[in-house]
Design an enzyme around this catalytic site. Structure first.
Site, PDB file in Angstrom:
ATOM      1  N   CYS A  12       0.844  -1.186   0.000  1.00  0.00           N
ATOM      2  CA  CYS A  12       0.000   0.000   0.000  1.00  0.00           C
ATOM      3  C   CYS A  12       0.886   1.246   0.000  1.00  0.00           C
ATOM      4  O   CYS A  12       1.817   1.365   0.786  1.00  0.00           O
ATOM      5  CB  CYS A  12      -0.959   0.093   1.179  1.00  0.00           C
ATOM      6  SG  CYS A  12      -2.213  -1.171   1.164  1.00  0.00           S
ATOM      7  N   GLY A  37      -1.028  -0.504   6.284  1.00  0.00           N
ATOM      8  CA  GLY A  37      -0.791  -1.272   7.509  1.00  0.00           C
ATOM      9  C   GLY A  37      -1.962  -2.188   7.806  1.00  0.00           C
ATOM     10  O   GLY A  37      -2.750  -2.500   6.908  1.00  0.00           O
ATOM     11  N   GLU A  43      17.216 -18.752  -5.301  1.00  0.00           N
ATOM     12  CA  GLU A  43      16.898 -17.441  -5.859  1.00  0.00           C
ATOM     13  C   GLU A  43      16.445 -17.564  -7.323  1.00  0.00           C
ATOM     14  O   GLU A  43      15.513 -16.889  -7.746  1.00  0.00           O
ATOM     15  CB  GLU A  43      18.122 -16.510  -5.720  1.00  0.00           C
ATOM     16  CG  GLU A  43      17.964 -15.124  -6.313  1.00  0.00           C
ATOM     17  CD  GLU A  43      16.806 -14.315  -5.748  1.00  0.00           C
ATOM     18  OE1 GLU A  43      16.192 -14.717  -4.761  1.00  0.00           O
ATOM     19  OE2 GLU A  43      16.486 -13.275  -6.349  1.00  0.00           O
ATOM     20  N   LYS A  85      12.820 -16.290  -8.581  1.00  0.00           N
ATOM     21  CA  LYS A  85      12.698 -15.313  -9.665  1.00  0.00           C
ATOM     22  C   LYS A  85      11.744 -15.825 -10.743  1.00  0.00           C
ATOM     23  O   LYS A  85      10.844 -15.125 -11.183  1.00  0.00           O
ATOM     24  CB  LYS A  85      14.092 -15.085 -10.256  1.00  0.00           C
ATOM     25  CG  LYS A  85      14.625 -13.768 -10.545  1.00  0.00           C
ATOM     26  CD  LYS A  85      14.579 -12.646  -9.589  1.00  0.00           C
ATOM     27  CE  LYS A  85      14.040 -12.823  -8.236  1.00  0.00           C
ATOM     28  NZ  LYS A  85      14.071 -11.799  -7.287  1.00  0.00           N
TER      29      LYS A  85
END
Ligand code: G6P
Length: 595
Positions: free
Chosen positions: A2, A97, A466, A470
Site C-alpha cells: 500500500c 498497515g 533465488e 525469480k
C-alpha cells in the site's frame, strides 16, 4: 505494501496525487483512489485495478488539498468498494498497515449507528474520526489513533480543514515541503520531484499540514520538532530510459550496483565500524543473518561463506520465523538484517528482537532512511539505486557484495583488501554474464515446461533458491530450488518429461556430485540443463544438457553475484514469452510492511 500520499497548497491536487500514485504503485496494485477537498467538500474516486484505471476520473477533480492510495489487499478482496480512500462524516482516510483490533471497533461503531461500506480493516479509522470530532481536528485525530492497535501510516482529509494530517505508527511516512506546498508519502522517490526538503516521521508522530505550515505532535498531543533536510540523491525516482521493463533495466545496472556498493563501504568507513564492534566484544561468537524473499537468499549465501572464511557458526533464517521463536541470539551475536527496502515488517521486527536480546545489529539495506536503519547499531549501505521492479535483481547482487565485505572486515588482515580487488573484477564478469545470448533458448525451454527445478550444492544452493523464486514470481511457472543431494529424497517423484531441472555448478570440486544428481533425472525421463562457471561442469554433462550457460568463474563467495544473472535473465524472458508483466507480478508487492 500500500502506498499513500497527501498534498496541500498545490495548484491541482489530483494531478500531483495521480503522478505520485504511479511512483508508489510498486507497493501494491490491487486498486487505487484519490480524494480532494474543493470548497469544503470532499470528493473521492476509486477503482479496482492499476493506477491508470483511475486516470479519467482523476482528471475530473482538482482542489488544492488531497490524499491518494494504491492498495495491496489484506482485509477484503480487491474491489471498488474496498479501495481507499474511505470517506465518512466529513473525513476521508488512506491507510497503509493493518488495524488488528478492527473487528471489535467495527462492532462498537455499528452498534452506535455507523454504516460501513467496505470489508476493510481501514474503514474503522474514518468512522472513529467522525465519532470523536467535536469541532477540534487535533482532538479527534488523537482520540482515534489511541484506539488503534496494529501498524498504521495514515493520511487524513477533513472537510473543515484546508490541508491534510499524516500519522505514523510502525509503517513509513515521509513529509516534504516545496515552496508553499506540503506533501506526505510512503516513500522518498514519490516526493523527489515535488519537495525540496523532507523529514521522516518517527513512530507515534502526527503531522498537521495546512496553509504552508506543518506542525508535529505525539499521540499524547505534545508538540514535537522534526528537522527537514534536502531530498537525498539516493531517493531519486527511476525512469525506464528506453528499456521495455524495469526488470531488464535493473539487471543491466548490476555492475554499477556492485561498484557503488564497494565505494559506499569504503566511503562510510564500514571496515572500521565492524572491526571496532567485533574487538569490543572480543570477537563475535556467532553470526545470525535474517531477511525475507530475495534478501533471505543473499543472507543464506553469506552464511555459507561466513563459516568458510571465519570459522564461526553462521546461520541464516527467514525473518518471519526468527521473530516468533526462542532464539539463542545474545551479547556475543552479530545479527545481520538484510533488506532492500529496510521496511519489511518481519525483518524490522526481527532486528528489534535481536537488539533486545543484546546482539549487535547490522543493517544491510538499499534505503538509508528506512525503519531498519533507525533500529540498527550500524548500517552497511547497498548502493543499488532505486529498484522499481517488484522482483529484486540488482539489490541481490549489491547485498551479496556488501555481505562479502562485512565478512572480510571481520576476518581482517589481507582478506579485506583482497576482497575489494576481487569485487572490482566482478563488475566486468557481471557485464559478460549479462551479454550472454544463450538465455533465449533457455527461456523458451522454461516457458514450455510444467515445472522447473533448480539444484545446487554449497554456495550454489542459495543461488538455486533465488533462481527458482525469480522464475516463479515473474512467470508463474511452478518449481522449486533444492540442494542437489536432496532431490532424491522427494522432489524426484515430480520429475517427468514435462519438467526441466537446472543444475547450478560454480565449484569444480562439486561438479561431479551434481552431475550424478542430473544422471538420476535422466534415468527418470526428465530433462536437464546446466548453468556453470567456466571449466566447473564435466564436459559429458554439458554435451547432454538441453541447454547450458557458462559464466566467468570467480572466488567462491562472490560467485552468486555472477551466477544469478543468467537465472534472472531466464526468468525475465520467460515472463515476456508468456505475456506476463515482469515488473508487477500478480498478488505481489515490493515492500511488505505487514506481517
Ligand atoms: C517482497 C518482494 C521481494 C523481496 C522481499 C523482501 O516479497 O516481492 O522481491 O525480496 O519482499 O524485501 P526487502 O525489501 O526486505 O528486501
Amino acid at each position: 505494501m500500500c502506498g499513500i500520499i497527501g498534498c496541500t497548497g498545490v495548484k491541482c491536487a489530483s494531478e500531483i496525487l495521480y503522478k505520485g500514485l504511479e511512483d508508489l504503485e510498486y507497493r501494491g496494485y490491487d486498486s487505487a483512489g484519490i480524494a480532494v477537498l474543493e470548497g469544503g467538500r470532499i470528493t473521492a474516486v476509486k477503482k479496482k485495478g492499476r493506477v491508470y484505471a483511475l486516470k479519467r476520473a482523476a482528471e475530473q477533480l482538482c482542489g488544492t488539498s488531497g490524499i491518494g492510495h494504491t492498495r495491496w489487499a489484506t482485509h477484503g478482496r480487491p474491489s471498488d468498494e474496498n479501495a481507499h480512500p474511505h470517506t465518512y462524516g466529513g473525513f476521508s482516510v488512506v491507510h497503509n498497515g493493518i488495524i488488528e483490533n478492527y473487528a471489535e471497533l467495527k462492532e462498537e461503531l455499528i452498534a452506535e449507528g455507523h454504516t460501513f461500506s467496505s470489508q476493510t480493516d481501514s474503514e474503522v479509522v474514518v468512522h472513529l474520526l467522525s465519532k470523536y470530532y467535536r469541532g477540534d481536528l487535533k482532538e479527534a485525530v488523537l482520540a482515534a489513533v489511541r484506539r488503534l492497535k496494529g501498524a498504521f501510516a495514515l493520511c487524513i482529509l477533513c472537510s473543515r480543514y484546508e490541508g491534510f494530517v499524516a500519522v505514523k505508527y510502525r509503517n513509513p511516512i515521509i513529509v516534504g515541503a516545496g515552496g508553499e506546498a506540503l506533501y506526505a508519502a510512503s516513500d522518498m522517490p514519490a516526493l523527489a520531484g515535488l519537495a525540496e526538503s523532507v523529514a521522516v516521521l518517527r513512530d507515534g508522530q502526527i503531522a498537521f499540514a495546512s496553509d504552508g505550515k506543518i506542525s508535529f505532535c505525539n499521540f499524547s498531543g505534545e508538540p514535537e520538532s522534526l528537522t527537514f533536510s534536502p531530498v537525498p540523491a539516493a531517493a531519486r525516482g527511476a525512469r525506464l530510459c528506453g528499456f521495455p521493463h524495469y526488470m531488464i533495466k535493473e539487471i543491466n545496472e548490476i555492475p554499477a550496483a556492485v561498484k557503488n556498493t564497494v565505494h559506499a563501504f569504503t566511503d562510510d568507513k564500514c571496515f572500521s565500524v565492524i572491526s571496532r564492534a567485533a574487538k569490543k566484544r572480543g570477537g563475535f561468537k556467532d553470526i545470525l543473518l535474517c531477511g525475507c524473499g530475495t534478501a533471505y537468499h543473499s543472507a543464506l549465501a553469506a552464511a555459507y561463506f561466513a563459516e568458510d572464511i571465519l570459522g564461526v557458526p553462521a546461520r541464516a533464517e527467514t525473518a518471519g520465523e526468527f521473530r516468533y521463536r526462542k532464539s539463542a541470539a545474545g551479547a556475543g551475536t552479530l545479527f545481520v538484517a538484510v533488506s532492500q527496502s529496510g521496511e519489511t515488517a518481519d525483518t524490522v521486527e526481527a532486528a528489534r528482537a535481536a537488539k533486545e536480546a543484546g546482539a549487535f545489529v547490522l543493517a544491510v539495506t538499499n534505503v538509508p532512511y528506512s525503519a531498519l536503519t533507525g533500529i540498527a547499531d550500524a548500517v552497511v549501505p547497498v548502493r543499488a539505486g532505486t529498484e522499481v521492479c517488484v522482483a529484486a535483481t540488482k539489490s541481490y547482487c549489491g547485498q551479496v557484495a556488501a555481505l562479502a565485505l562485512v565478512i572480510a572486515s571481520l576476518k581482517g588482515g589481507s582478506v579485506y583488501p583482497r576482497m575489494i580487488e576481487e569485487l572490482k573484477d566482478i563488475e566486468s564478469k557481471c557485464a559478460a554474464a549479462i551479454s550472454d545470448c544463450g538465455v533465449e533458448a533457455a527461456a523458451r525451454a522454461c516457458a514450455s515446461s510444467s515445472g522447473v527445478y533448480f539444484i545446487g550444492r554449497g554456495i550454489d544452493y542459495p543461488v538455486a533458491l533465488e533462481g527458482s523464486l525469480k522464475l516463479k514470481e515473474v512467470s508463474y511457472v511452478p518449481g522449486e530450488g533444492y540442494p542437489a543431494g536432496e532431490l532424491k529424497h522427494g522432489t524426484i517423484a515430480l520429475i517427468d518429461g514435462g519438467t526441466l531441472t537446472v543444475a547450478m555448478i560454480t565449484d569444480r570440486k562439486l561438479g561431479e556430485k551434481t552431475a550424478s544428481a542430473v544422471e538420476q533425472i535422466y534415468s527418470r525421463g526428465g530433462r536437464a540443463a546446466v548453468v556453470c562457471a567456466s571449466g566447473c561442469a564435466p564436459k559429458t554433462l554439458l554435451e547432454r544438457a538441453e541447454f547450458f550457460i557458462e559464466v566467468p568463474s570467480c572466488k567462491s563467495c562472490l560467485s552468486p553475484i555472477v551466477s544469478v544473472i543468467p537465472l534472472q535473465l531466464i526468468a525475465y524472458r520467460t515472463a515476456v514469452i508468456l505475456g506476463r508483466d515482469p515488473d508487477k507480478p500478480r498478488n505481489l508487492a515490493k515492500s511488505v510492511t505487514v506481517e
